[in-house]
Design an enzyme around this catalytic site. Structure first.
Site, PDB file in Angstrom:
ATOM      1  N   ASP A   1       0.664   2.955  -3.266  1.00 31.73           N
ATOM      2  CA  ASP A   1       0.217   2.393  -4.551  1.00 31.73           C
ATOM      3  C   ASP A   1       1.276   1.433  -5.093  1.00 31.73           C
ATOM      4  O   ASP A   1       1.081   0.800  -6.133  1.00 31.73           O
ATOM      5  CB  ASP A   1      -0.159   3.494  -5.555  1.00 31.73           C
ATOM      6  CG  ASP A   1       0.993   4.393  -5.922  1.00 31.73           C
ATOM      7  OD1 ASP A   1       2.073   4.280  -5.293  1.00 31.73           O
ATOM      8  OD2 ASP A   1       0.830   5.231  -6.846  1.00 31.73           O
ATOM      9  N   SER A   2       2.379   1.275  -4.345  1.00 27.58           N
ATOM     10  CA  SER A   2       3.349   0.214  -4.655  1.00 27.58           C
ATOM     11  C   SER A   2       2.656  -1.149  -4.610  1.00 27.58           C
ATOM     12  O   SER A   2       3.203  -2.129  -5.110  1.00 27.58           O
ATOM     13  CB  SER A   2       4.515   0.246  -3.656  1.00 27.58           C
ATOM     14  OG  SER A   2       4.047   0.304  -2.320  1.00 27.58           O
TER      15      SER A   2
ATOM     16  N   ASP B   1      -2.321   6.230  -0.364  1.00 30.77           N
ATOM     17  CA  ASP B   1      -1.818   6.860  -1.582  1.00 30.77           C
ATOM     18  C   ASP B   1      -2.962   7.172  -2.527  1.00 30.77           C
ATOM     19  O   ASP B   1      -3.889   6.361  -2.683  1.00 30.77           O
ATOM     20  CB  ASP B   1      -0.878   5.883  -2.304  1.00 30.77           C
ATOM     21  CG  ASP B   1       0.546   6.394  -2.378  1.00 30.77           C
ATOM     22  OD1 ASP B   1       0.765   7.611  -2.237  1.00 30.77           O
ATOM     23  OD2 ASP B   1       1.444   5.548  -2.577  1.00 30.77           O
TER      24      ASP B   1
ATOM     25  N   LYS C   1      -1.731  10.666   0.455  1.00 32.24           N
ATOM     26  CA  LYS C   1      -0.445  11.101  -0.104  1.00 32.24           C
ATOM     27  C   LYS C   1      -0.588  11.231  -1.606  1.00 32.24           C
ATOM     28  O   LYS C   1      -1.266  10.414  -2.233  1.00 32.24           O
ATOM     29  CB  LYS C   1       0.657  10.090   0.236  1.00 32.24           C
ATOM     30  CG  LYS C   1       1.999  10.425  -0.437  1.00 32.24           C
ATOM     31  CD  LYS C   1       3.143   9.593   0.100  1.00 32.24           C
ATOM     32  CE  LYS C   1       3.311   8.256  -0.572  1.00 32.24           C
ATOM     33  NZ  LYS C   1       3.555   8.313  -2.020  1.00 32.24           N
TER      34      LYS C   1
ATOM     35  N   GLU D   1       1.756  12.589  -5.327  1.00 34.59           N
ATOM     36  CA  GLU D   1       3.090  12.876  -5.864  1.00 34.59           C
ATOM     37  C   GLU D   1       3.121  14.217  -6.578  1.00 34.59           C
ATOM     38  O   GLU D   1       2.086  14.717  -7.021  1.00 34.59           O
ATOM     39  CB  GLU D   1       3.498  11.760  -6.842  1.00 34.59           C
ATOM     40  CG  GLU D   1       3.617  10.407  -6.174  1.00 34.59           C
ATOM     41  CD  GLU D   1       4.037   9.293  -7.129  1.00 34.59           C
ATOM     42  OE1 GLU D   1       4.402   9.576  -8.295  1.00 34.59           O
ATOM     43  OE2 GLU D   1       4.000   8.124  -6.698  1.00 34.59           O
TER      44      GLU D   1
ATOM     45  N   GLU E   1      12.107  10.857  -2.128  1.00 35.07           N
ATOM     46  CA  GLU E   1      12.512   9.533  -2.634  1.00 35.07           C
ATOM     47  C   GLU E   1      13.698   9.632  -3.579  1.00 35.07           C
ATOM     48  O   GLU E   1      13.677  10.417  -4.542  1.00 35.07           O
ATOM     49  CB  GLU E   1      11.319   8.848  -3.349  1.00 35.07           C
ATOM     50  CG  GLU E   1      11.710   7.459  -3.866  1.00 35.07           C
ATOM     51  CD  GLU E   1      10.550   6.567  -4.266  1.00 35.07           C
ATOM     52  OE1 GLU E   1       9.374   6.951  -4.050  1.00 35.07           O
ATOM     53  OE2 GLU E   1      10.828   5.478  -4.797  1.00 35.07           O
TER      54      GLU E   1
HETATM   55  O1  KIV Z   1       3.754   3.579  -2.951  1.00 32.58           O
HETATM   56  C1  KIV Z   1       4.637   3.558  -2.085  1.00 32.58           C
HETATM   57  O2  KIV Z   1       4.910   2.532  -1.451  1.00 32.58           O
HETATM   58  C2  KIV Z   1       5.361   4.791  -1.838  1.00 32.58           C
HETATM   59  C3  KIV Z   1       6.588   4.713  -0.989  1.00 32.58           C
HETATM   60  C4  KIV Z   1       7.700   4.137  -1.766  1.00 32.58           C
HETATM   61  C5  KIV Z   1       6.956   6.038  -0.418  1.00 32.58           C
HETATM   62  O3  KIV Z   1       5.002   5.813  -2.333  1.00 32.58           O
END
Ligand code: KIV
Length: 259
Positions: free
Chosen positions: A49-50, A88, A118, A120, A187
């Site tokens: 989600d970056s 994500d 994924k 958090e 992280e």
């Molecule tokens: O969103 C993302 O790119 C991430 C990585 C930094 C692990 O969660």
């Protein structure tokens, strides 16, 4: 006859940990980069989600929607053959209830084509991870600096500065393993703590700003490639200067057009 490439599967990752083979993960957001990362032999591609920051230009990941995640996951899946694709779960897609989390993870897999998702959080996400795993959804955890909590944390700050914080992060990683995650992203935590967690867990740890002792590493591809300049976090090592290469190529093009 064309050879068929077999996609990396979730159980292979724990086997890689047992053999001491390091796991290579990068973020990817589109098919073109995904194809290039395939050629470079990465094992896992994370549709992070970056993308809210590096692709969409937001100041954090909070505005990212399910629609955006599905859209980019599809593109990355189209660009891969071997790498396992992890999508994500965006902010708000799994925090409200386990039912909603399952429904959104199913969308990322069915509509996006992701192999895994994924999310958090440690203890706070435990029940959701347990439920998702019971439904057959492979879940990757993410502890330490969790960017979706940026407002609560007061910024993108390194975690594990006090003994209490370190104990909590260790405990969170253990709880996630018990709940059924197949790997955990660590992280921005001290290397020593990452080493302790890596030793304690049977599932692989994937570090970002967490030192060398993790079972694998992940980087945001725009940081790794030198596309984000000064905005990249201090721990993100640059392996290329694509930002400069882009400016120089487009300047040459512009000069030729104008000339
Ligand atoms: O969103 C993302 O790119 C991430 C990585 C930094 C692990 O969660």
């Amino acid at each position: 006859m064309p050879t068929t490439v077999r996609r990396v599967r979730v159980p292979q990752l724990a086997a890689m940990k047992r053999r001491g083979e390091k796991i290579v993960m990068v973020t990817a957001y589109d098919a073109t980069f995904a194809r290039l990362f395939e050629r470079a032999g990465v094992d896992l591609m994370l549709v992070g989600d970056s993308l809210g920051m590096v692709v969409e230009g937001h100041e954090n990941t909070l505005p990212v929607t399910m629609e955006a995640m599905i859209h980019h996951t599809r593109a990355v899946v189209r660009g891969t053959q071997r790498a396992l694709v992890v999508a994500d779960m965006p902010f708000g897609s799994y925090q409200t209830s386990a039912d909603e989390a399952v429904a959104n993870a199913v969308r990322l897999m069915k509509e996006g084509g992701a192999d895994a998702v994924k999310l958090e959080g440690g203890e706070s996400s435990e029940a959701v991870v347990r439920r998702m795993s019971a439904c057959g959804i492979p879940v990757m955890g993410h502890v330490g600096l969790t960017p979706q909590s940026v407002k609560l944390l007061g910024g993108f700050r390194a975690q594990g500065k006090t003994e209490e914080e370190r104990e909590r992060i260790f405990h969170d990683a253990r709880r996630l393993e018990h709940a059924g995650v197949f790997a955990v992203v660590l992280e921005s935590i001290p290397e020593e703590l990452a080493g302790k967690i890596t030793e304690a867990l049977s599932v692989p740890t994937i570090g970002i700003g967490a030192g060398k002792s993790c079972d694998g590493q992940v980087l945001v591809c725009y940081d790794l490639l030198g596309l984000t300049g000064d905005e990249a976090p201090p721990f993100a090592k640059r392996y290329g200067e694509l930002g400069e290469a882009v400016v120089s190529a487009v300047s040459a093009y512009a000069a030729e057009v104008r000339g």
